[in-house]
Write a protein that holds these residues in place. Sequence first.
Motif, short mmCIF file in Angstrom:
data_model
loop_
_atom_site.label_atom_id
_atom_site.label_comp_id
_atom_site.label_asym_id
_atom_site.label_seq_id
_atom_site.Cartn_x
_atom_site.Cartn_y
_atom_site.Cartn_z
N ASN A 148 0.84 -1.21 0.00
CA ASN A 148 0.00 0.00 0.00
C ASN A 148 0.87 1.26 0.00
O ASN A 148 0.55 2.25 -0.66
N GLY A 149 1.96 1.22 0.75
CA GLY A 149 2.89 2.35 0.79
C GLY A 149 3.53 2.63 -0.55
O GLY A 149 3.75 3.78 -0.92
N ARG A 150 3.82 1.57 -1.30
CA ARG A 150 4.39 1.74 -2.64
C ARG A 150 3.42 2.52 -3.53
O ARG A 150 3.82 3.44 -4.24
N ASP A 151 2.14 2.17 -3.45
CA ASP A 151 1.14 2.88 -4.25
C ASP A 151 1.04 4.35 -3.85
O ASP A 151 0.94 5.23 -4.70
N LEU A 152 1.07 4.61 -2.55
CA LEU A 152 1.03 6.00 -2.07
C LEU A 152 2.30 6.76 -2.48
O LEU A 152 2.24 7.94 -2.85
N TYR A 153 3.44 6.09 -2.41
CA TYR A 153 4.71 6.69 -2.82
C TYR A 153 4.64 7.10 -4.29
O TYR A 153 5.02 8.22 -4.65
N ASP A 193 -1.90 6.00 6.27
CA ASP A 193 -1.25 6.28 4.99
C ASP A 193 0.22 6.61 5.21
O ASP A 193 1.09 6.11 4.49
N ILE A 194 0.49 7.44 6.19
CA ILE A 194 1.87 7.84 6.48
C ILE A 194 2.67 6.62 6.94
O ILE A 194 3.81 6.43 6.50
N ALA A 195 2.10 5.79 7.78
CA ALA A 195 2.79 4.58 8.24
C ALA A 195 3.13 3.69 7.06
O ALA A 195 4.24 3.14 6.97
N GLN A 196 2.20 3.54 6.14
CA GLN A 196 2.44 2.68 4.98
C GLN A 196 3.53 3.26 4.08
O GLN A 196 4.41 2.53 3.61
N VAL A 197 3.52 4.56 3.86
CA VAL A 197 4.58 5.20 3.06
C VAL A 197 5.93 5.01 3.75
O VAL A 197 6.94 4.71 3.10
N MET A 198 5.95 5.16 5.07
CA MET A 198 7.20 5.01 5.81
C MET A 198 7.72 3.58 5.73
O MET A 198 8.93 3.37 5.60
N VAL A 199 6.83 2.60 5.80
CA VAL A 199 7.26 1.20 5.67
C VAL A 199 7.88 1.00 4.28
O VAL A 199 8.93 0.37 4.15
#
Length: 141
Positions: free
Chosen positions: A35-40, A108-114
């Motif tokens: 999910n973080g990859r998609d947000l990135y 969202d922020i946690a996922q981007v950070m991961v």
Amino acid sequence: MRKYLIATVFSCVLATIIYSCQNAAQVKQDVYYVNGRDLYIKHCQNCHGSKGEGLGTLTPPLTDTVFLKENKQKLACFVKNGIKSPITVNGQEYEGTMPAFPELYDIDIAQVMVYITNSFGNNQGMYTTEQVAGDLKNCKF
């Protein structure tokens, strides 16, 4: 044909066994990563690059593991509030302004950070919504 079918079934069974051996924490981290990859891609890639390489002297790279580790409690603040002052990464000063993303939720922020802290040569594990909430309470700007 029969050998191919047996090999395919065996591969599926083996993949199921391997996946089921992952603990719940690893599965959660994997979900956050994807999910973080998609947000990135949506919010960060234009400036930080598809490989986290940054943009010349305007945008810092996300490949400096030491910087990310030393500033882990500030990362959520950077994402949520942006950066208006110069920042030094790996001895290079970057003066470009990073926009704020106030619309992003803690998850969202946690996922981007991961994603960021486990990509581009980094391997720093999980970053939870609880950590984000705590870090955002301590933002100093």
